[in-house]
Motif scaffolding. Structure first.
Motif, mmCIF file in Angstrom:
data_model
loop_
_atom_site.group_PDB
_atom_site.id
_atom_site.type_symbol
_atom_site.label_atom_id
_atom_site.label_comp_id
_atom_site.label_asym_id
_atom_site.label_seq_id
_atom_site.Cartn_x
_atom_site.Cartn_y
_atom_site.Cartn_z
ATOM 1 N N LYS A 113 0.828 -1.210 0.000
ATOM 2 C CA LYS A 113 0.000 0.000 0.000
ATOM 3 C C LYS A 113 0.866 1.266 0.000
ATOM 4 O O LYS A 113 0.649 2.174 -0.807
ATOM 5 N N SER A 114 1.843 1.300 0.916
ATOM 6 C CA SER A 114 2.721 2.473 0.944
ATOM 7 C C SER A 114 3.561 2.552 -0.322
ATOM 8 O O SER A 114 3.858 3.656 -0.814
ATOM 9 N N THR A 115 3.942 1.405 -0.834
ATOM 10 C CA THR A 115 4.720 1.377 -2.084
ATOM 11 C C THR A 115 3.959 2.094 -3.195
ATOM 12 O O THR A 115 4.537 2.889 -3.949
ATOM 13 N N PHE A 146 2.073 11.995 4.491
ATOM 14 C CA PHE A 146 2.966 10.915 4.898
ATOM 15 C C PHE A 146 2.443 10.111 6.073
ATOM 16 O O PHE A 146 1.773 10.629 6.948
ATOM 17 N N GLN A 147 2.838 8.834 6.045
ATOM 18 C CA GLN A 147 2.531 7.972 7.193
ATOM 19 C C GLN A 147 3.365 8.439 8.394
ATOM 20 O O GLN A 147 2.893 8.448 9.517
ATOM 21 N N TYR A 148 4.595 8.855 8.143
ATOM 22 C CA TYR A 148 5.465 9.331 9.221
ATOM 23 C C TYR A 148 6.005 10.715 8.870
ATOM 24 O O TYR A 148 7.110 10.831 8.333
ATOM 25 N N LEU A 151 -3.600 9.726 1.119
ATOM 26 C CA LEU A 151 -3.348 9.720 2.564
ATOM 27 C C LEU A 151 -2.919 8.328 2.973
ATOM 28 O O LEU A 151 -3.718 7.390 2.921
ATOM 29 N N ASP A 152 -1.660 8.208 3.359
ATOM 30 C CA ASP A 152 -1.145 6.892 3.739
ATOM 31 C C ASP A 152 -1.256 6.704 5.239
ATOM 32 O O ASP A 152 -0.486 7.277 5.996
ATOM 33 N N GLU A 153 -2.197 5.896 5.667
ATOM 34 C CA GLU A 153 -2.383 5.581 7.094
ATOM 35 C C GLU A 153 -2.444 6.831 7.946
ATOM 36 O O GLU A 153 -1.829 6.877 9.014
ATOM 37 N N THR A 154 -3.148 7.843 7.465
ATOM 38 C CA THR A 154 -3.261 9.089 8.226
ATOM 39 C C THR A 154 -4.002 8.845 9.539
ATOM 40 O O THR A 154 -3.948 9.656 10.447
#
Ligand code: ADP
Ligand code: MG
Length: 260
Positions: free
Chosen positions: A42-44, A86-88, A173-176
Motif C-alpha cells: 500500500k505504501s509502495t 505521509f505515514q510518518y 493519505l497513507d495511514e493518516t
C-alpha cells in the motif's frame, strides 16, 4: 475532470517485485479506500505515485490529468495537484507551520506564474485562519515548529491543514489514521470530508476499518501481495471488519485451483 489513472503498475524495490500489476482510476470528488494486511504494497503505491527514488517502476503506467506521471519530477506532480500525506511526517524545527505553508503556497504560485511576488501576508493569514477554523485547530498551532514535539494527532492534523491550504486535486493519505485517538480521528475525517466537498479526489490508505466509520468511501479496494484482489463499495469495508481477509485469500486460492 481531473483524474489519476493507474494501469497494470509493476514496482520493484531493488530486485524484489512489490507491486504486481495494480490498476486503479480515481476521479476528482471520489473517495477510494485501499485496505489490506501489512506489507502488501500500500505504501509502495503511494510513494511510487509521488516519485520516491527507492521505488522503480518496471511496468505499466500512471497518468494524472493526461500527463505521464513517471516522466515528471515530484515537485511537478505536486504542482499539478497531487498531494501525499505521509505515514510518518518529519519534524522541521525552526520552521513554523505558517511559514512552511506560506512557502509551499508561494512555490506553487511561482510555478504557475514565474513573475508572481508571493501571496500577500494578510491574504495568507486570512486563508490560514479560515482553514484552521474549519478544522477546529487552535490558532497557536500556526506559530509552532512543524511537527516538532507534535503528538501523533497533531502531526496528522498538520497534514490535513496542509491539504486544506494547498487544495490539491487528488490527495493520497497513507495511514493518516494510525496512532490517532477518537477525537483526532474525527478531525482528520472531517478534514477529508471537507476536501471531498471541495471536489478533491482522495486515495485513503488504511489498515483499519474504524477510519471508515467516519469517512464513507465511494469505493473500497483490498490489496494483497501487490495486487488489488477485491473492489466494492463502502459495505466491503464493513464486511472486512466482521470477517477479516481470510475469505479473500480462500477465494484467490480457489480461483487458482479452479484454473487448473
Ligand atoms: P504496506 O504499506 O502495505 O504495509 P509496504 O508498501 O510498506 O506495505 O511494503 C511492501 C513490501 O515491501 C513489504 O514486504 C516490505 O517488507 C517491502 N519493503 C518495503 N520497503 C522496503 C525496502 N526499503 N527494501 C526492501 N523491501 C522493502
Ligand atoms: Mg504502509
Amino acid at each position: 475532470m481531473s483524474e489519476l489513472n493507474i494501469k497494470d503498475l509493476h514496482v520493484n524495490i531493488g530486485e524484489k517485485e512489490i507491486l504486481k500489476g495494480v490498476t486503479l482510476s480515481i476521479q476528482q470528488g471520489q473517495v477510494h479506500a485501499i485496505m489490506g494486511p501489512n506489507g502488501t504494497g500500500k505504501s509502495t503505491l503511494a510513494y511510487t505515485l509521488m516519485g520516491h527514488p527507492s521505488y522503480q517502476v518496471t511496468g505499466g503506467s500512471a497518468t494524472f490529468k493526461g500527463h505521464d506521471l513517471f516522466s515528471l519530477p515530484t515537485d511537478e506532480r505536486s504542482r499539478l495537484g497531487l498531494f501525499l500525506a505521509f505515514q510518518y511526517p518529519v519534524a522541521i524545527p525552526g520552521v513554523t507551520v505558517a511559514n512552511f505553508l506560506r512557502t509551499a503556497v508561494n512555490a506553487r504560485r511561482k510555478a504557475i506564474n514565474p513573475a508572481d511576488k508571493g501571496i500577500p501576508i494578510l491574504e495568507f493569514r486570512n486563508l490560514l485562519k479560515e482553514k484552521m477554523r474549519m478544522l477546529k485547530m487552535d490558532p497557536s498551532f500556526a506559530g509552532r515548529y512543524l511537527n516538532d514535539g507534535f503528538s501523533g494527532g497533531e502531526k496528522k492534523r498538520a497534514e490535513v491543514l496542509q491539504m486544506a491550504v494547498l487544495q490539491p486535486e487528488i490527495a493520497i493519505l497513507d495511514e493518516t489514521d494510525s496512532g490517532l485517538d477518537i477525537d483526532a480521528l474525527k478531525i482528520v475525517s472531517e478534514g477529508i470530508h471537507l476536501l471531498q466537498e471541495q471536489n478533491v479526489g482522495v486515495l485513503l490508505i488504511t489498515h483499519y476499518q474504524r477510519m471508515l466509520n467516519y469517512t464513507k468511501p465511494d469505493f473500497v479496494h483490498v490489496m494483497m501481495a501487490g495486487r488489488i484482489v477485491e473492489s466494492g463499495g463502502a459495505d466491503l469495508a464493513l464486511h472486512l471488519e466482521e470477517h477479516g481477509y481470510d475469505w479473500i485469500r480462500e477465494k484467490i486460492e480457489n480461483g487458482i485451483n479452479g484454473n487448473k
